[in-house]
Design a protein around this motif. Structure first.
Motif, PDB file in Angstrom:
ATOM      1  N   LEU A 198     106.911  95.913  65.533  1.00 49.79           N
ATOM      2  CA  LEU A 198     107.885  95.755  64.444  1.00 49.79           C
ATOM      3  C   LEU A 198     109.159  96.168  64.899  1.00 49.79           C
ATOM      4  O   LEU A 198     109.346  97.331  65.447  1.00 49.79           O
ATOM      5  N   VAL A 199     110.203  95.325  64.815  1.00 50.12           N
ATOM      6  CA  VAL A 199     111.533  95.666  65.394  1.00 50.12           C
ATOM      7  C   VAL A 199     112.532  95.249  64.088  1.00 50.12           C
ATOM      8  O   VAL A 199     112.650  94.308  63.287  1.00 50.12           O
ATOM      9  N   ASP A 200     113.207  96.371  63.893  1.00 50.09           N
ATOM     10  CA  ASP A 200     114.233  96.282  62.913  1.00 50.09           C
ATOM     11  C   ASP A 200     115.621  95.522  63.435  1.00 50.09           C
ATOM     12  O   ASP A 200     116.247  96.189  64.473  1.00 50.09           O
ATOM     13  N   MET A 201     116.245  94.289  62.880  1.00 50.83           N
ATOM     14  CA  MET A 201     117.155  93.911  63.629  1.00 50.83           C
ATOM     15  C   MET A 201     118.680  94.267  62.958  1.00 50.83           C
ATOM     16  O   MET A 201     119.715  93.463  63.423  1.00 50.83           O
ATOM     17  N   ARG A 202     118.592  95.234  62.379  1.00 49.33           N
ATOM     18  CA  ARG A 202     119.782  95.706  61.782  1.00 49.33           C
ATOM     19  C   ARG A 202     120.539  96.722  62.537  1.00 49.33           C
ATOM     20  O   ARG A 202     119.904  97.080  63.923  1.00 49.33           O
ATOM     21  N   SER A 211     119.608 101.036  59.347  1.00 49.95           N
ATOM     22  CA  SER A 211     118.251 101.620  59.427  1.00 49.95           C
ATOM     23  C   SER A 211     118.124 103.152  59.353  1.00 49.95           C
ATOM     24  O   SER A 211     117.251 103.701  58.768  1.00 49.95           O
ATOM     25  N   GLU A 212     119.616 103.905  59.470  1.00 54.27           N
ATOM     26  CA  GLU A 212     119.348 105.293  59.202  1.00 54.27           C
ATOM     27  C   GLU A 212     118.988 105.707  58.013  1.00 54.27           C
ATOM     28  O   GLU A 212     118.230 106.792  57.644  1.00 54.27           O
ATOM     29  N   ILE A 213     119.162 104.771  56.897  1.00 52.71           N
ATOM     30  CA  ILE A 213     119.086 105.214  55.487  1.00 52.71           C
ATOM     31  C   ILE A 213     117.669 104.663  55.051  1.00 52.71           C
ATOM     32  O   ILE A 213     117.275 105.106  53.898  1.00 52.71           O
ATOM     33  N   GLY A 214     117.104 103.767  55.768  1.00 53.76           N
ATOM     34  CA  GLY A 214     116.100 103.181  55.220  1.00 53.76           C
ATOM     35  C   GLY A 214     115.382 102.067  56.161  1.00 53.76           C
ATOM     36  O   GLY A 214     116.149 101.357  56.896  1.00 53.76           O
ATOM     37  N   HIS A 215     114.006 102.048  56.218  1.00 60.41           N
ATOM     38  CA  HIS A 215     113.460 101.258  57.275  1.00 60.41           C
ATOM     39  C   HIS A 215     111.908 100.882  57.111  1.00 60.41           C
ATOM     40  O   HIS A 215     111.354 101.828  56.296  1.00 60.41           O
ATOM     41  N   PHE A 216     111.473 100.147  57.623  1.00 64.44           N
ATOM     42  CA  PHE A 216     109.822 100.108  57.646  1.00 64.44           C
ATOM     43  C   PHE A 216     109.329 101.043  58.280  1.00 64.44           C
ATOM     44  O   PHE A 216     109.774 101.407  59.272  1.00 64.44           O
ATOM     45  N   LYS A 217     108.035 101.569  57.849  1.00 65.70           N
ATOM     46  CA  LYS A 217     107.332 102.426  58.513  1.00 65.70           C
ATOM     47  C   LYS A 217     106.917 101.936  60.190  1.00 65.70           C
ATOM     48  O   LYS A 217     106.623 100.842  60.209  1.00 65.70           O
ATOM     49  N   ASN A 218     107.241 102.907  61.005  1.00 63.26           N
ATOM     50  CA  ASN A 218     106.906 102.517  62.346  1.00 63.26           C
ATOM     51  C   ASN A 218     107.552 101.416  63.186  1.00 63.26           C
ATOM     52  O   ASN A 218     107.102 100.809  63.898  1.00 63.26           O
ATOM     53  N   ASP A 271     125.575  99.324  67.338  1.00 59.38           N
ATOM     54  CA  ASP A 271     126.405  99.128  66.228  1.00 59.38           C
ATOM     55  C   ASP A 271     126.643  97.746  65.766  1.00 59.38           C
ATOM     56  O   ASP A 271     127.170  97.461  64.760  1.00 59.38           O
ATOM     57  N   THR A 272     126.221  96.719  66.651  1.00 63.69           N
ATOM     58  CA  THR A 272     126.324  95.136  66.071  1.00 63.69           C
ATOM     59  C   THR A 272     124.907  94.608  66.421  1.00 63.69           C
ATOM     60  O   THR A 272     124.209  95.074  67.353  1.00 63.69           O
ATOM     61  N   ASN A 304     142.423  99.675  65.375  1.00 62.62           N
ATOM     62  CA  ASN A 304     141.196  99.664  65.917  1.00 62.62           C
ATOM     63  C   ASN A 304     140.150 100.716  65.464  1.00 62.62           C
ATOM     64  O   ASN A 304     138.856 100.572  65.980  1.00 62.62           O
ATOM     65  N   LYS A 305     140.617 101.768  64.951  1.00 58.92           N
ATOM     66  CA  LYS A 305     139.676 102.774  64.646  1.00 58.92           C
ATOM     67  C   LYS A 305     139.066 102.474  63.328  1.00 58.92           C
ATOM     68  O   LYS A 305     138.091 103.058  62.949  1.00 58.92           O
ATOM     69  N   ILE A 306     139.806 101.661  62.388  1.00 61.03           N
ATOM     70  CA  ILE A 306     139.345 101.347  61.220  1.00 61.03           C
ATOM     71  C   ILE A 306     138.010 100.592  61.237  1.00 61.03           C
ATOM     72  O   ILE A 306     137.493  99.606  61.996  1.00 61.03           O
ATOM     73  N   PHE A 307     137.135 100.892  60.295  1.00 59.58           N
ATOM     74  CA  PHE A 307     135.758 100.329  59.866  1.00 59.58           C
ATOM     75  C   PHE A 307     134.795 100.673  61.007  1.00 59.58           C
ATOM     76  O   PHE A 307     133.648 100.088  61.049  1.00 59.58           O
ATOM     77  N   LYS A 308     134.790 102.001  61.747  1.00 62.95           N
ATOM     78  CA  LYS A 308     133.859 102.275  62.551  1.00 62.95           C
ATOM     79  C   LYS A 308     132.700 102.887  61.619  1.00 62.95           C
ATOM     80  O   LYS A 308     132.900 103.501  60.595  1.00 62.95           O
ATOM     81  N   LYS A 309     131.703 102.798  62.281  1.00 68.37           N
ATOM     82  CA  LYS A 309     130.304 103.210  61.442  1.00 68.37           C
ATOM     83  C   LYS A 309     129.572 104.455  61.556  1.00 68.37           C
ATOM     84  O   LYS A 309     128.707 104.521  62.607  1.00 68.37           O
ATOM     85  N   GLY A 310     130.326 105.570  61.324  1.00 66.50           N
ATOM     86  CA  GLY A 310     129.514 106.805  61.387  1.00 66.50           C
ATOM     87  C   GLY A 310     129.490 107.437  62.725  1.00 66.50           C
ATOM     88  O   GLY A 310     128.647 108.138  63.110  1.00 66.50           O
ATOM     89  N   ARG A 311     130.111 106.867  63.802  1.00 63.85           N
ATOM     90  CA  ARG A 311     130.229 107.521  64.978  1.00 63.85           C
ATOM     91  C   ARG A 311     131.426 108.435  65.295  1.00 63.85           C
ATOM     92  O   ARG A 311     131.522 108.900  66.630  1.00 63.85           O
ATOM     93  N   SER A 312     131.986 108.831  64.471  1.00 65.99           N
ATOM     94  CA  SER A 312     133.195 109.875  64.853  1.00 65.99           C
ATOM     95  C   SER A 312     132.651 111.239  65.360  1.00 65.99           C
ATOM     96  O   SER A 312     131.594 111.611  64.784  1.00 65.99           O
ATOM     97  N   GLU A 313     133.332 111.827  66.003  1.00 58.45           N
ATOM     98  CA  GLU A 313     133.237 113.131  66.631  1.00 58.45           C
ATOM     99  C   GLU A 313     133.522 114.082  65.649  1.00 58.45           C
ATOM    100  O   GLU A 313     132.724 115.121  65.724  1.00 58.45           O
TER     101      GLU A 313
END
Length: 343
Positions: free
Chosen positions: A150-154, A159-166, A173-174, A328-337
């Protein structure tokens, strides 16, 4: 003839609040050959603007991908309009589980090269040779099969906040990043395993399933209608829910709760939390997970640096946003140090 928004998001939000009428949040997509995307785009904007439809819609030669907020009173007129377009007649509408007056604040209909940025050359494979579509009941059966992968294509922040079991949840990022990674990781199981995929509403799996069949995977399946339709069928038919947590959505709600499980954590303090926000500093706008306590302590910012910036006069803040290096920094998704407890 008006072909663009005349109200700002702030002005529209005030009007929606004042009107207080019920709105439906929904999405749909359709792959179809569109000869003149710009003309089609204008046709949609004019019709939907009159119906007070808001949302984000991408149109390309290959089809349409739409996420919308429709006044409940205008839903039948909206449905009649799209049914009048030959390739959209009876298209599946993914109706949101939770509705919000302000899920979208503008009507944006944009012409794009593709309706999903997949990075694929569609001329190299048959995009019509898709995987087997399965409903929620069959999906539940498949993912209990030991011969299923089973593969999550997101993306990772979804997927960090929700996904199917296993489920396999690629740390990408994309969508385009995930395609080759998944193929490489599963290259030894192209014939002996069932490849079962899912995404938010189904559109990413449409192209991915055809791509993986082209790459030699023999048994490819995809969840019809994605997580949104799965949840509707689970509730309607009384099926066992195998999704844990929240389903990330691409509007101002940022998430729909599917189960009561909180599987993520605040990126600043580490406590259980699955609420996505954008940093208050518009020059940053980082998407990250933040609990109520940290939001209050950090003024809705991702860092002390951003806290200082939002205290500056508006013109100074605006000046900081100028230039390619900053944008270019705008809209990064939770990757900030700057985030101590990021995934």
């Amino acid at each position: 003839m008006q072909l663009y928004n005349t109200l700002s998001a702030k002005e529209r939000a005030a009007l929606l609040e004042q009107a207080g009428e019920d709105r439906l949040t929904l999405s749909f997509y359709q792959y179809a050959k569109i000869g003149n995307p710009q003309l089609f785009r204008n046709h949609l904007f004019i019709a939907w603007d009159e119906l007070d439809v808001l949302g984000r819609i991408y149109v390309a030669h290959e089809g349409i991908n739409a996420q919308l907020s429709v006044p409940a009173r205008n839903f039948e007129a909206f449905k009649s309009f799209i049914d009048g377009i030959y390739f959209l007649e009876n298209v599946r509408l993914n109706i949101a589980i939770e509705h919000d007056l302000k899920s979208f604040l503008k009507l944006k209909v944009k012409v794009r090269h593709k309706i999903v940025a997949d990075g694929l050359n569609d001329e190299t494979f048959d995009v019509r040779n898709k995987g087997v579509h399965v409903d929620a009941q069959k999906f539940n059966e498949l993912i209990e099969d030991p011969d299923t992968v089973l593969v999550d294509m997101r993306n990772h922040y979804e997927s960090e906040i929700g996904h199917f079991k296993n489920a396999v949840t690629p740390d990408v990022d994309t969508f385009r990043d995930s395609l080759d990674i998944i193929e490489e990781n599963l290259k030894d199981h192209k014939e002996d395993k069932k490849l079962v995929m899912y995404c938010t509403g189904g559109i990413r799996c449409e192209k991915a399933s055809a791509y993986y069949k082209h790459k030699g995977f023999k048994n490819v399946f995809q969840l019809e209608g994605g997580i949104i339709e799965y949840t509707r069928q689970v509730q309607q038919k009384g099926l066992e829910n195998k999704f844990i947590g929240k389903n990330f959505v691409f509007d101002h709600r940022r998430g729909e709760r599917i189960s009561e499980d909180v599987i993520a954590n605040c990126h600043q303090c580490g406590k259980p939390c699955d609420t996505h926000v954008n940093c208050e500093n518009e020059a940053c706008h980082l998407l990250f997970i933040q609990c109520e306590e940290c939001a209050k302590a950090m003024d809705n910012c991702c860092s002390t640096e951003c806290q200082e910036i939002i205290k500056l006069p508006y013109e100074e803040q605006k000046a900081l946003r100028k230039g390619i290096p900053n944008s270019n920094k705008i809209f990064k998704k939770g990757r900030s140090e700057k985030l101590k407890f990021k995934k």
